[in-house]
Design an enzyme around this catalytic site. Structure first.
Site, short mmCIF file in Angstrom:
data_model
loop_
_atom_site.label_atom_id
_atom_site.label_comp_id
_atom_site.label_asym_id
_atom_site.label_seq_id
_atom_site.Cartn_x
_atom_site.Cartn_y
_atom_site.Cartn_z
NE ARG A 1 -13.78 -8.78 -33.43
CZ ARG A 1 -13.36 -8.28 -32.69
NH1 ARG A 1 -13.20 -9.44 -32.15
NH2 ARG A 1 -12.76 -7.02 -31.75
CE1 TYR B 1 -11.31 -6.26 -28.80
CE2 TYR B 1 -13.16 -5.08 -27.81
CZ TYR B 1 -12.63 -5.98 -28.16
OH TYR B 1 -13.24 -6.49 -29.11
CG HIS C 1 -16.59 -10.83 -30.32
ND1 HIS C 1 -16.22 -12.30 -30.93
CD2 HIS C 1 -17.43 -11.42 -29.52
CE1 HIS C 1 -16.84 -13.17 -30.18
NE2 HIS C 1 -17.48 -12.68 -29.71
C1 LIG Z 1 -17.40 -22.58 -24.80
C2 LIG Z 1 -17.72 -21.11 -24.66
N1 LIG Z 1 -17.33 -20.33 -23.55
C3 LIG Z 1 -17.22 -18.65 -23.21
C4 LIG Z 1 -17.80 -18.66 -24.65
C5 LIG Z 1 -18.73 -17.23 -24.79
N2 LIG Z 1 -17.02 -16.28 -26.22
C6 LIG Z 1 -18.48 -16.19 -27.15
S1 LIG Z 1 -17.73 -15.63 -28.80
C7 LIG Z 1 -15.66 -15.49 -27.81
C8 LIG Z 1 -13.83 -15.62 -28.42
C9 LIG Z 1 -14.13 -16.22 -29.26
O1 LIG Z 1 -13.23 -15.80 -29.34
P1 LIG Z 1 -12.10 -17.40 -30.94
O2 LIG Z 1 -12.39 -18.47 -30.86
O3 LIG Z 1 -11.12 -16.46 -31.64
O4 LIG Z 1 -12.80 -17.02 -32.21
P2 LIG Z 1 -13.73 -15.47 -32.89
O5 LIG Z 1 -14.44 -14.94 -32.31
O6 LIG Z 1 -12.30 -13.84 -33.13
O7 LIG Z 1 -14.05 -15.49 -34.24
C10 LIG Z 1 -16.14 -16.83 -26.29
C11 LIG Z 1 -15.50 -16.42 -25.48
C12 LIG Z 1 -19.44 -19.12 -24.84
N3 LIG Z 1 -19.67 -19.02 -26.65
N4 LIG Z 1 -18.48 -19.93 -25.20
#
Ligand SMILES: Cc1ncc(C[n+]2csc(CCOP(=O)(O)OP(=O)(O)O)c2C)c(N)n1
Ligand SMILES: [Mg+2]
Length: 372
Positions: free
Chosen positions: A259, A272, A263
């Site tokens: 990425r 971080y 985020h």
């Molecule tokens: C069920 C749920 N828990 C927590 C969140 C908050 N949240 C949004 S994105 C994220 C991280 C996701 O990481 P990843 O699966 O690696 O995807 P990336 O954003 O890196 O593409 C979290 C914890 C959410 N959207 N849905």
């Protein structure tokens, strides 16, 4: 009694186009033609520009929030291109925009979604893409259910579902993998391992060395690919989709990528992340790599680059105009599309939502206007 080994596993890593743009001709056989690589490279540039513009829209207050896809375009395009448009289905999260556009999703839908307009989730008839999923991991179960339906109806379709490394810690991932493999439904699980789940790095997220190996517990096929390599992603996805369609089993593809942005626009990854880490991945940017390859073959030059950048500007400007030009929905919609009947309390809320005094008695509403 001697101890017997009852199970052994191995995870292969596939790379076809290396970081210097050098292709492994043998592995590249029957993958992408020159013409297709040029087309996909152009798509990468257009999507990268959309990302940059979306970022600026958020910073200037014209969009709620936005998760940039920057750096992950090869993973999205290689896999999306392997799926058959209008036949297979894409069940995404939010970091594979380029794949959705390939399958006919109008670009303004993505902008509308992040502008908070539900019409961004209204997918046009005939576009085999489900709305982007914000609750992490839920879409993998939807994909499995859809694939089960296709199997029961004997339809010649497969589903590819997208998710991140963090999503593989969710129960939904494990339930979906278990259902998909025990029912042997035509679904491909495509993990974009971009090394981070917001501020949580992969090594804290999981104790397994690879995401791909998680497939083994479920009896699924597993492969790790260089996610910034268009050729490897395309080949692994194509093989997995045709295997899925022919009843040959479920595949988990781990696309190793990064990425490059924050985020979302609500985050500041400098707090971080180590700049040296980001810099090392910037050098592996799929746009740089694919361009090197095309230039090496005499298929690309500065003039063509200027042309695609100019074209991207025209396309994205029009998309922004369309997204911002759409008539605002009525504030009543949130009530009228949620409730069958509006009771007095909801009626109060409906009337006062037009002011900033939600839930107050209508006679108290309009206080802000008075104050002003
Ligand atoms: C069920 C749920 N828990 C927590 C969140 C908050 N949240 C949004 S994105 C994220 C991280 C996701 O990481 P990843 O699966 O690696 O995807 P990336 O954003 O890196 O593409 C979290 C914890 C959410 N959207 N849905
Ligand atoms: Mg991630």
């Amino acid at each position: 009694m001697p101890i017997r080994t009852v199970f052994k596993a191995q995870i292969d890593h596939l790379q076809i186009l290396d970081e210097n743009g050098v292709l492994d001709e043998k592995l590249a056989k029957d993958t992408l033609t020159d013409e297709q690589v040029v087309f996909l490279y152009e798509q990468m540039n257009i999507c990268r520009h959309l990302d940059e513009v979306a970022f600026k829209l958020q910073r200037s207050g014209r969009m709620g929030t936005y998760p940039q896809n920057k750096g992950q375009e090869a993973a999205a395009l290689g896999s999306g291109f392997a799926a058959r448009k209008g036949k297979d289905w894409l069940v995404p999260c939010y970091r594979e925009n380029a794949a959705l556009f390939l399958h006919g999703l109008p670009m303004e839908k993505i902008l509308l979604h992040w502008m908070g307009d539900e019409r961004g989730n209204q997918i046009p008839e005939g576009v085999n893409v489900t709305p982007i999923s914000i609750p992490i991991g839920t879409q993998m179960l939807h994909a499995t259910g859809m694939a089960w339906a296709f199997k029961l109806r004997k339809e010649d379709r497969a589903v590819i579902t997208y998710f991140g490394d963090g999503a593989t810690s969710e129960g939904d991932f494990h339930e979906a993998m278990n259902f998909a493999t025990t029912l042997n439904v035509p679904v491909v699980f495509f993990c974009q391992n971009n090394q981070w789940a917001i501020s949580v790095p992969r090594e804290i997220q999981m104790n397994s060395e690879t995401v791909a190996q998680k497939a083994i517990a479920y009896g699924a096929h597993a492969i790790q690919v260089d996610g910034n390599d268009l050729f490897a992603v395309y080949k692994a996805s194509k093989d997995a989709l045709s295997r899925a369609r022919s009843g040959g089993g479920v595949t988990l593809i781990e696309a190793v990528t990064y990425r490059l942005g924050d985020h979302t626009t609500a985050d500041d990854a400098r707090r971080y992340r180590d700049e040296a880490e980001v810099a090392s991945w910037r050098a592996k940017d799929p746009i740089i790599r694919t361009r090197k390859y095309l230039e090496g073959k005499g298929l690309w030059n500065d003039t063509r680059q200027q042309e695609i950048e100019d074209r991207a500007k025209v396309i994205v400007a029009e998309v922004v105009r369309n997204a911002e030009g759409i008539e605002s929905p009525s504030i009543d919609d949130i009530f009228d599309y949620t409730f069958e009947t509006i009771d007095p309390e909801l009626e109060t809320q409906k009337r006062t939502l037009r002011t900033s005094s939600l839930g107050q008695k209508p006679e108290q509403a309009g206080l802000e206007a008075e104050r002003r």
